[in-house]
Design an enzyme around this catalytic site. Structure first.
Site, PDB file in Angstrom:
ATOM      1  N   ASP A  36       0.844  -1.192   0.000  1.00  0.00           N
ATOM      2  CA  ASP A  36       0.000   0.000   0.000  1.00  0.00           C
ATOM      3  C   ASP A  36       0.887   1.253   0.000  1.00  0.00           C
ATOM      4  O   ASP A  36       2.038   1.202   0.448  1.00  0.00           O
ATOM      5  CB  ASP A  36      -0.886   0.031   1.253  1.00  0.00           C
ATOM      6  CG  ASP A  36      -1.851  -1.149   1.297  1.00  0.00           C
ATOM      7  OD1 ASP A  36      -2.166  -1.693   0.224  1.00  0.00           O
ATOM      8  OD2 ASP A  36      -2.265  -1.513   2.411  1.00  0.00           O
TER       9      ASP A  36
HETATM   10  N1  URA Z   1      -1.045  -5.951   3.973  1.00  0.00           N
HETATM   11  C1  URA Z   1      -1.578  -4.709   3.972  1.00  0.00           C
HETATM   12  O1  URA Z   1      -2.626  -4.474   4.554  1.00  0.00           O
HETATM   13  N2  URA Z   1      -0.939  -3.740   3.304  1.00  0.00           N
HETATM   14  C2  URA Z   1       0.236  -3.935   2.657  1.00  0.00           C
HETATM   15  O2  URA Z   1       0.786  -2.991   2.088  1.00  0.00           O
HETATM   16  C3  URA Z   1       0.777  -5.231   2.675  1.00  0.00           C
HETATM   17  C4  URA Z   1       0.118  -6.218   3.337  1.00  0.00           C
END
Ligand code: URA
Length: 227
Positions: free
Chosen positions: A99
């Protein structure tokens, strides 16, 4: 990859011109005349007019992804991308996704075969996350995370979970569903405030600063291949 894409990537011709070369029977793959629908992989020998096409050097880069950078090659909102953080040629693209607000270990490569394998759920690459959460996780919560929690699109697979300190947990997962860590922790009543991936497929950041990257050593690439 399709033969025309291979020739375009190798700088031989545009895709359209590559199609013309293929139709004219001037391209061979492992000694056989290539067709428009021929698919080539890392080990195939491609020749144009009997001359071998030099393939791109394969490149494997570990990036310490900083926050605020998106894991795509281009962002419609104009935010900085992880691809832009990796200088040099050939260009590499991320394997999987973090993310925008997640930091940590991200692999980028132009080795499509390896990227496909690492991204495949069956391969089950190990990913280690450190989450700063609201509240504190007790043993019962950790056990729920280990056993699997309902996420709306199914129960999460068994995972390792441990408390690192007040409001900090480490999760080791073999799946990679969208927002998985945030969803798992929200499901047990501890929304994530910050998320960091400390390891991906055995690769750790060592002394890499946020925003910095390094090329993998040959033994590291070998380990990814044989995984
Ligand atoms: N899980 C998440 O919620 N976000 C990420 O960026 C990676 C794994």
């Amino acid at each position: 990859m399709r033969l025309n894409a291979f020739l375009a990537r190798a700088g031989v011709a545009s895709r359209r011109r590559a199609d013309e070369l293929i139709k004219a029977g001037r391209v061979s793959v492992n000694g056989e005349t290539g067709q428009l629908n021929t698919v080539v992989g890392a080990r195939d020998r491609v020749e144009v007019d009997g001359q071998e096409v030099q393939r791109q050097r394969l490149r494997y880069v570990l990036l310490h992804k900083p926050a605020g950078v998106v894991t795509t090659a281009r962002d419609p909102q104009g935010r900085p991308t992880v691809v832009a953080l990796v200088p040099g040629e050939p260009r590499v693209v991320p394997v999987g996704r973090l993310d925008a607000d997640t930091t940590g270990a991200l692999l980028l490569t132009n080795d499509g075969q390896l990227a496909h394998r690492l991204g495949h759920p069956r391969y089950g690459v190990e990913k280690t996350y450190v989450a700063e959460i609201e509240g504190d996780a007790d043993e019962e919560t950790l056990q729920r995370l280990r056993d699997g929690v309902e996420l709306g699109d199914g129960v999460s697979a068994p995972a390792r979970a441990r408390r690192l300190g007040r409001g900090r947990v480490e999760l080791v997962l073999h799946e990679g569903r969208k927002h998985q860590v945030k969803r798992m922790l929200a499901a047990v009543g501890h929304p994530v405030a910050r998320l960091h991936r400390s390891a991906y497929a055995g690769l750790t950041l060592g002394g890499l600063e946020p925003g910095a990257c390094r090329e993998l050593e040959p033994f590291e690439v070998e380990a990814l291949r044989t995984g």
